[in-house]
Design a protein around this motif. Structure first.
Motif, PDB file in Angstrom:
ATOM      1  N   MET A  95      28.131  43.237  56.674  1.00 24.72           N
ATOM      2  CA  MET A  95      27.850  42.542  55.434  1.00 24.72           C
ATOM      3  C   MET A  95      29.130  41.907  54.896  1.00 24.72           C
ATOM      4  O   MET A  95      30.161  42.567  54.827  1.00 24.72           O
ATOM      5  N   LYS A  96      29.062  40.639  54.582  1.00 22.61           N
ATOM      6  CA  LYS A  96      30.261  39.934  54.141  1.00 22.61           C
ATOM      7  C   LYS A  96      30.389  39.984  52.617  1.00 22.61           C
ATOM      8  O   LYS A  96      29.409  39.721  51.906  1.00 22.61           O
ATOM      9  N   ALA A  97      31.562  40.322  52.149  1.00 25.10           N
ATOM     10  CA  ALA A  97      31.782  40.388  50.702  1.00 25.10           C
ATOM     11  C   ALA A  97      32.899  39.437  50.300  1.00 25.10           C
ATOM     12  O   ALA A  97      33.850  39.228  51.047  1.00 25.10           O
ATOM     13  N   THR A  98      32.744  38.835  49.127  1.00 22.62           N
ATOM     14  CA  THR A  98      33.776  37.988  48.549  1.00 22.62           C
ATOM     15  C   THR A  98      34.118  38.554  47.181  1.00 22.62           C
ATOM     16  O   THR A  98      33.229  38.785  46.370  1.00 22.62           O
ATOM     17  N   VAL A  99      35.401  38.807  46.962  1.00 22.14           N
ATOM     18  CA  VAL A  99      35.836  39.399  45.700  1.00 22.14           C
ATOM     19  C   VAL A  99      36.734  38.404  44.978  1.00 22.14           C
ATOM     20  O   VAL A  99      37.614  37.795  45.587  1.00 22.14           O
ATOM     21  N   TYR A 100      36.482  38.226  43.685  1.00 22.82           N
ATOM     22  CA  TYR A 100      37.303  37.350  42.854  1.00 22.82           C
ATOM     23  C   TYR A 100      37.988  38.203  41.805  1.00 22.82           C
ATOM     24  O   TYR A 100      37.311  38.943  41.077  1.00 22.82           O
ATOM     25  N   VAL A 101      39.298  38.136  41.733  1.00 24.78           N
ATOM     26  CA  VAL A 101      40.034  38.884  40.716  1.00 24.78           C
ATOM     27  C   VAL A 101      40.747  37.873  39.827  1.00 24.78           C
ATOM     28  O   VAL A 101      41.506  37.029  40.317  1.00 24.78           O
ATOM     29  N   THR A 102      40.466  37.922  38.535  1.00 23.58           N
ATOM     30  CA  THR A 102      41.065  36.958  37.611  1.00 23.58           C
ATOM     31  C   THR A 102      41.773  37.691  36.481  1.00 23.58           C
ATOM     32  O   THR A 102      41.388  38.798  36.124  1.00 23.58           O
ATOM     33  N   ILE A 103      42.780  37.055  35.925  1.00 25.83           N
ATOM     34  CA  ILE A 103      43.493  37.631  34.790  1.00 25.83           C
ATOM     35  C   ILE A 103      42.608  37.489  33.551  1.00 25.83           C
ATOM     36  O   ILE A 103      41.986  36.449  33.349  1.00 25.83           O
ATOM     37  N   LYS A 104      42.521  38.549  32.763  1.00 26.78           N
ATOM     38  CA  LYS A 104      41.680  38.504  31.561  1.00 26.78           C
ATOM     39  C   LYS A 104      42.110  37.364  30.647  1.00 26.78           C
ATOM     40  O   LYS A 104      43.284  37.011  30.585  1.00 26.78           O
ATOM     41  N   GLU A 105      41.149  36.835  29.914  1.00 27.35           N
ATOM     42  CA  GLU A 105      41.380  35.617  29.128  1.00 27.35           C
ATOM     43  C   GLU A 105      42.523  35.720  28.124  1.00 27.35           C
ATOM     44  O   GLU A 105      43.261  34.771  27.906  1.00 27.35           O
ATOM     45  N   ASN A 106      42.663  36.875  27.505  1.00 27.29           N
ATOM     46  CA  ASN A 106      43.686  37.006  26.460  1.00 27.29           C
ATOM     47  C   ASN A 106      45.028  37.515  27.008  1.00 27.29           C
ATOM     48  O   ASN A 106      45.914  37.858  26.233  1.00 27.29           O
ATOM     49  N   ILE A 156      45.474  31.530  37.511  1.00 32.49           N
ATOM     50  CA  ILE A 156      45.496  31.837  38.942  1.00 32.49           C
ATOM     51  C   ILE A 156      44.998  33.246  39.196  1.00 32.49           C
ATOM     52  O   ILE A 156      45.392  34.187  38.505  1.00 32.49           O
ATOM     53  N   GLY A 157      44.117  33.368  40.153  1.00 29.39           N
ATOM     54  CA  GLY A 157      43.578  34.677  40.495  1.00 29.39           C
ATOM     55  C   GLY A 157      43.625  34.892  41.995  1.00 29.39           C
ATOM     56  O   GLY A 157      44.242  34.134  42.731  1.00 29.39           O
ATOM     57  N   LYS A 158      42.963  35.947  42.427  1.00 29.98           N
ATOM     58  CA  LYS A 158      42.925  36.253  43.847  1.00 29.98           C
ATOM     59  C   LYS A 158      41.496  36.112  44.365  1.00 29.98           C
ATOM     60  O   LYS A 158      40.528  36.316  43.634  1.00 29.98           O
ATOM     61  N   TYR A 159      41.429  35.783  45.632  1.00 28.98           N
ATOM     62  CA  TYR A 159      40.161  35.554  46.291  1.00 28.98           C
ATOM     63  C   TYR A 159      40.228  36.358  47.577  1.00 28.98           C
ATOM     64  O   TYR A 159      41.157  36.185  48.361  1.00 28.98           O
ATOM     65  N   MET A 160      39.311  37.287  47.774  1.00 28.83           N
ATOM     66  CA  MET A 160      39.364  38.134  48.967  1.00 28.83           C
ATOM     67  C   MET A 160      38.043  38.102  49.716  1.00 28.83           C
ATOM     68  O   MET A 160      36.978  38.170  49.101  1.00 28.83           O
ATOM     69  N   ILE A 187      42.987  37.442  52.403  1.00 29.57           N
ATOM     70  CA  ILE A 187      43.295  37.233  50.991  1.00 29.57           C
ATOM     71  C   ILE A 187      43.698  35.791  50.736  1.00 29.57           C
ATOM     72  O   ILE A 187      44.492  35.216  51.481  1.00 29.57           O
ATOM     73  N   GLY A 188      43.121  35.224  49.716  1.00 33.72           N
ATOM     74  CA  GLY A 188      43.432  33.850  49.366  1.00 33.72           C
ATOM     75  C   GLY A 188      43.706  33.719  47.884  1.00 33.72           C
ATOM     76  O   GLY A 188      43.849  34.720  47.177  1.00 33.72           O
ATOM     77  N   LYS A 189      43.786  32.495  47.411  1.00 33.81           N
ATOM     78  CA  LYS A 189      44.043  32.256  45.993  1.00 33.81           C
ATOM     79  C   LYS A 189      42.834  31.579  45.364  1.00 33.81           C
ATOM     80  O   LYS A 189      42.088  30.857  46.018  1.00 33.81           O
ATOM     81  N   TYR A 190      42.693  31.851  44.099  1.00 39.17           N
ATOM     82  CA  TYR A 190      41.581  31.340  43.325  1.00 39.17           C
ATOM     83  C   TYR A 190      42.201  30.738  42.070  1.00 39.17           C
ATOM     84  O   TYR A 190      42.933  31.422  41.375  1.00 39.17           O
ATOM     85  N   MET A 191      41.967  29.475  41.823  1.00 37.87           N
ATOM     86  CA  MET A 191      42.599  28.835  40.657  1.00 37.87           C
ATOM     87  C   MET A 191      41.563  28.137  39.807  1.00 37.87           C
ATOM     88  O   MET A 191      40.661  27.477  40.332  1.00 37.87           O
ATOM     89  N   GLU A 192      41.699  28.302  38.514  1.00 37.28           N
ATOM     90  CA  GLU A 192      40.844  27.584  37.566  1.00 37.28           C
ATOM     91  C   GLU A 192      41.732  26.637  36.799  1.00 37.28           C
ATOM     92  O   GLU A 192      42.818  27.031  36.369  1.00 37.28           O
ATOM     93  N   LEU A 193      41.283  25.414  36.629  1.00 33.09           N
ATOM     94  CA  LEU A 193      42.064  24.490  35.820  1.00 33.09           C
ATOM     95  C   LEU A 193      41.154  23.481  35.150  1.00 33.09           C
ATOM     96  O   LEU A 193      40.038  23.229  35.585  1.00 33.09           O
ATOM     97  N   ASN A 194      41.640  22.963  34.033  1.00 30.18           N
ATOM     98  CA  ASN A 194      40.907  21.932  33.308  1.00 30.18           C
ATOM     99  C   ASN A 194      41.547  20.584  33.562  1.00 30.18           C
ATOM    100  O   ASN A 194      42.772  20.478  33.619  1.00 30.18           O
TER     101      ASN A 194
END
Lengths: 80, 80
Positions: A1-12, A38-42, B38-45
């Motif tokens: 089973m393939k999984a994709t994980v997104y880790v992002t820095i909290k908004e504040n 910028i976050g991580k993508y796994m 592992i990769g990078k995930y970026m959000e931008l406006n």
């Protein structure tokens, strides 16, 4: 089973890496860019066919290792 | 316009960070995990409403700064 994980820095929470990338983009002439985060993508494979179990295990992996839940949020998708 | 950029290491390129994370997951008892990448995930406006222009500019940003196209692939999504 393939999984994709997104880790992002909290908004504040400040994202110095995002600020640096935004500054670099502005220097390169991309003045229209703002609010870079910028976050991580796994991507990972799980040797299981039980989706409920996979979700539970993935949640545990994120909480224990993949994300720092004090300052980061995570979400994941399962395929197949 | 909100953009999301995904930068991943090309399939035939080694991913030492992914291997390290996989080893750590195994040590923590998540033996079912394999093939961690592992990769990078970026959000931008982007301050523009022209989708075609935004796509072209984003492609240039990825090629010039956000991705190292020798060893990385990129893709992006535009919203709004």
């Amino acid at each position: 089973m393939k999984a994709t994980v997104y880790v992002t820095i909290k908004e504040n929470v400040l994202d110095p890496q995002g600020s640096a990338v935004q500054g670099a983009l502005h220097s390169l002439g991309f003045a229209e860019v703002n609010n870079v985060r910028i976050g991580k993508y796994m991507e990972l494979n799980l040797d299981t066919n039980d989706r409920a179990e996979a979700e539970e295990r993935l949640k545990a992996m994120c909480e224990k290792l993949l994300a720092n839940t004090v300052v980061e949020d995570f979400r994941f998708e399962l395929e197949g």
